[in-house]
Enzyme design. Structure first.
Site, short mmCIF file in Angstrom:
data_model
loop_
_atom_site.label_atom_id
_atom_site.label_comp_id
_atom_site.label_asym_id
_atom_site.label_seq_id
_atom_site.Cartn_x
_atom_site.Cartn_y
_atom_site.Cartn_z
N ASP A 119 -89.57 87.32 15.15
CA ASP A 119 -89.35 88.06 16.10
C ASP A 119 -89.77 87.69 17.51
OD1 ASP A 119 -88.67 91.15 16.64
OD2 ASP A 119 -90.43 91.21 17.48
N LYS A 122 -87.43 86.79 21.11
CA LYS A 122 -88.09 87.18 22.42
C LYS A 122 -87.98 86.17 23.43
CE LYS A 122 -90.30 91.46 21.01
NZ LYS A 122 -91.64 92.05 20.67
#
Length: 815
Positions: free
Chosen positions: A678, A682
């Site tokens: 994750d 980003k």
């Protein structure tokens, strides 16, 4: 002395006629008003239908009985029994005459323009006879006047031209002999020199009032209708349309010419010549002061006075080399159309003289096409002209106002509003007076276009955003709560209104063209029978064709991402907290960006990186201002941040991870957070926004956990492996402590390369003092070289993420 004209809705029922009588009561005095009346509402159309049915050998009797009963019902309601017989007898004579004429049409199967005018005249005759008798109960001097006997015209049936000199002489003579009477005059109808009935065309009753007003030099001409004067737009299309206190004759003529049906252009000509004010008033709201149309209006702060439209229009385009430099070509074309009674609504010509585009009423389009083919037969056969075609399904929208001439940027604002909402302009016309800019658009876009233009030009009104939301989890629910709480603030401080028009989750969906009540949205959604279907939800969203639309994706699913491109290409902005779209293939990310630019909408995704933190916006602003980004360092995982901020002496690593899970900071399987995927997405989005065309494979991702932890078969086994590897983590912590450093899992973008790894940082590093589950990011740029620009705060949670989505929605509204 005033002229009062009452339209069809003002004489269309017992209630409206009672209101009319009440309006007249205080006006009795030295100078009695003159009352001009239309046919009862719907009667003129009914008479037209009867005439056509008779010509086509269809039944007209039932419709005639309905019209007759419509009048008789009013008489029985408003007249005492003893006073009913004279007016019922007169009306019965009229209806018998009308039936005889219709029977003749039926027998002959022929309906001439002259006969049609005679049939239509009974609408005004019946209403005026009826109301004059009703008025006699209150005003003993009430008198019925057949206006056809006093207004003299040529024999152009259906659109007769008034003989002004003869008409004014007859009206003045009649008025001199009847000054003590309250005159009730039939509108719309007139007669030729032979005494045959003619009609004055569209808006004929208004025209009658203006003719009488001009003949008698009235103080003002009052047009009583069913709306509050002239509005900034059609209130059936624009709910926020508001009444205008006054207009110049020119503004009113421009608005009425392009579809404002409150008043018609011919009405104003007699008043304009005599400088008599025209007042538009509301029969059903007598407290409304009215819209004044007059000379010498006061200065206005409004950029435009109104937006008018013609719903149905057809366009013909004539092009070819035979037009270039040929003197008199346009004159030949339009003289021919004028001679054949084809009214041209709008004209535009290319600067190269290679083409002329003009708009006509749909009923005239085939006639115009035939006339052109006949007139220019030689040029068409010689291929000097292309054969023209008719394009239907179009509308005209016009913005009107005298201030336009003195205000720069009016055209830009108009076309920006249309372009941003995906409204394609087919043709443009602007007069040299600069009082009017007219555009031809698709009829399907008319409502959206008019609303978008209204929002653009009347900034003091609340701009409306139409929002369609996907996802009703924690973020979706919180967003609705924030929207509901902040509505008054948005209206007062941002001049913005947000209307949720559709909402869907994986089970059900709910769309409502009136808007969804945020107090009861969850209950309303659950009560729906419509099963969720993402393609159908998007199809219905596009079919609503609303201005200023925003599609909001509050999910973490792949499915909505597949529709982003189609949505953006439909001129609908996208706001998303779903990072899947921007972190997949770079080609897809670039396509979304390009579509937003091409179609003039927004693609906002601030919450992809730091929830509600202004990270993407800060990066964008730095780059827009010309700054060069040298390095970006970040901790963009609240879970990992919490774990390393709380991994201190006396606590083992697996205990901190367990505590983070119990507090809801991790996914059910903590490895979904600790594997860094994750975080990597980003950083990939940040790198792309910084201008680097990177793919996921280009990112160097260091796993912070030993391989045995990641390979565990279950969450329970994962924790066992974490505990078994306690020495590994304790050793890392010991090394950091001995060097007065702390452990941080940091992503870094530098020189076009992205790496994410576990680091030890000292007190000079901006991440040293990080606490809790905060995210932090530092931008080292040419301007922020010695001391980086740092953004720090909560990077997860429904409240801050919903707030970030909320902010993106508001930013769409600001644009």
């Amino acid at each position: 002395m005033n002229i009062l004209k009452f339209g069809g809705t003002s004489v269309g029922s017992v209630e409206s006629i009672s209101a009319l009588i009440e309006i007249l009561k205080p006006l009795q005095g030295d100078e009695n008003p003159i009352v001009v009346l239309s046919a009862m509402g719907g009667v003129t159309n009914a008479l037209l239908d009867m005439a056509e049915n008779a010509r086509n050998l269809r039944d007209y009797g039932d419709a005639l009985k309905l019209v007759e009963e419509k009048h008789f019902k009013v008489i029985r309601a408003l007249l005492p029994a003893g006073a009913q017989n004279p007016v019922l007898t007169k009306l019965k004579i009229y209806f018998n005459e009308l039936e005889d004429i219709l029977q003749s049409v039926y027998n002959l199967r022929e309906l001439s323009a002259q006969t049609k005018d005679l049939i239509l005249s009974y609408g005004e005759r019946c209403s005026t006879v009826m109301i004059s008798h009703i008025a006699k109960q209150q005003f003993s001097n009430a008198v019925y006047v057949d206006g056809a006997e006093l207004i003299k015209t040529d024999s152009n049936f259906g659109q007769a031209k008034v003989n002004t000199y003869m008409t004014e002489m007859l009206i003045n003579d009649f008025y001199e002999a009847n000054q003590d009477k309250l005159l009730f005059v039939t509108g719309f109808i007139s007669s030729n020199d032979d005494g045959r009935v003619t009609t004055l065309g569209r808006g004929g009753s208004d025209y009658t009032a203006a003719i009488w007003g001009a003949a008698l030099n009235a103080s003002e001409i009052q047009i009583w209708t069913d709306v509050d004067g002239m509005l900034t737009a059609d209130p059936r299309i624009v709910k926020k349309a508001f009444s205008l206190p006054e207009l110049s004759y020119t503004e009113a003529m421009e608005l009425s010419y392009f579809g404002a049906k409150v008043i018609y252009p011919p009405t104003m000509i007699p008043a304009f010549l005599k400088k008599i004010p025209i007042v538009i008033k509301n029969t059903f709201n007598t407290d409304f002061a009215g819209t004044y149309i007059k000379h010498g209006i006061s200065p206005s702060n409004l950029p435009i006075k109104g937006i008018s439209s013609i719903d149905e229009i057809s366009v013909l385009n004539l092009s070819g080399s035979g037009m270039v430099g040929k003197a008199g070509f346009s004159g030949r074309l339009f003289s021919m159309l004028s001679r054949e009674q084809v009214n041209v609504v709008l004209i535009t010509q290319s600067s190269s003289e290679h083409s002329i585009t003009f708009a006509v009423k749909p009923a005239d389009s085939l006639k115009a096409l035939s006339l052109i083919n006949k007139e220019f037969e030689l040029e068409l056969q010689a291929r000097k002209l292309e054969y023209p075609e008719v394009e239907n399904g179009l509308s005209v929208v016009a913005i009107v106002g005298e201030n336009m001439k003195r205000t720069p940027g009016m055209s830009g604002k108009l076309f920006s509003a249309l372009g941003r909402n995906g409204v394609n302009v087919r043709a443009i016309a602007q007069g040299s007076s600069e009082y009017n800019i007219s555009v031809i658009i698709s009829k399907t876009d008319l409502s959206k276009a008019v609303n978008a233009i209204h929002d653009a030009f009347y900034a003091d009104l609340k701009k409306t955003l139409h929002v369609f939301c996907l996802g009703t989890g924690n973020i979706g629910k919180t967003l609705f709560k924030q929207l509901q709480d902040q509505m008054p603030f948005l209206a007062d401080n941002n001049d913005l209104q947000v209307k949720v028009m559709g909402v869907s989750n994986t089970r059900k969906m709910y769309l409502d063209p009136r808007g969804i009540d945020l107090n009861t949205w969850e209950e309303d959604l659950n009560n729906q029978d419509t099963k969720a279907s993402l393609p159908d939800f998007i199809r219905r969203m596009k079919a609503m064709n609303l201005p200023n639309c925003v599609f909001v994706d509050n999910t973490a699913s792949h499915n909505p991402v597949e529709f982003y491109l189609d949505i953006l290409q439909s001129s609908i902005s996208v706001v998303t907290c779903n990072k899947i779209g921007n972190s997949a293939d770079y080609e897809q990310y670039a396509a979304f960006k390009q579509a937003a630019r091409t179609y003039g909408v927004d693609f906002f995704y601030e919450t992809n990186v730091g929830a509600g933190l202004p990270i993407i916006r800060t990066l964008k602003d730095l780059m827009l201002s010309g700054d060069k980004v040298a390095c970006i360092e970040a901790i963009l995982s609240g879970t990992i941040s919490y774990i390393f901020n709380n991994y201190k002496d006396g606590v083992l690593f697996h205990e901190v991870v367990k505590e983070a899970q119990e507090k809801g900071y991790t996914e059910p399987d903590p490895r979904d957070d600790l594997n860094g995927k994750d975080f990597m997405r980003k950083m990939l989005i940040l790198a792309r926004d910084a201008g680097y065309a990177l793919e996921e494979k280009d990112i160097e991702l260091e796993n912070m956990l030993p391989p045995s932890c990641m390979a565990a078969e279950s969450v329970a086994d994962f924790y066992k492996e974490l505990k078994n590897n306690s020495a590994y983590f304790e050793n890392l912590k010991k090394q950091a402590t001995q060097n007065n450093k702390v452990l941080r899992y940091i992503g870094k973008l530098e020189g076009g390369k992205v790496s994410i790894n576990l680091q030890m940082v000292d007190e000079n590093h901006p991440f040293y003092t990080l606490s809790g589950s905060d995210n932090i990011i530092s931008f080292t740029t040419n301007r922020y070289k010695d001391r980086p620009l740092v953004v720090k705060g909560p990077g997860a949670g429904a409240e801050v993420t919903a707030a970030g989505v909320f902010a993106d929605i508001i930013n769409v509204g600001k644009r």
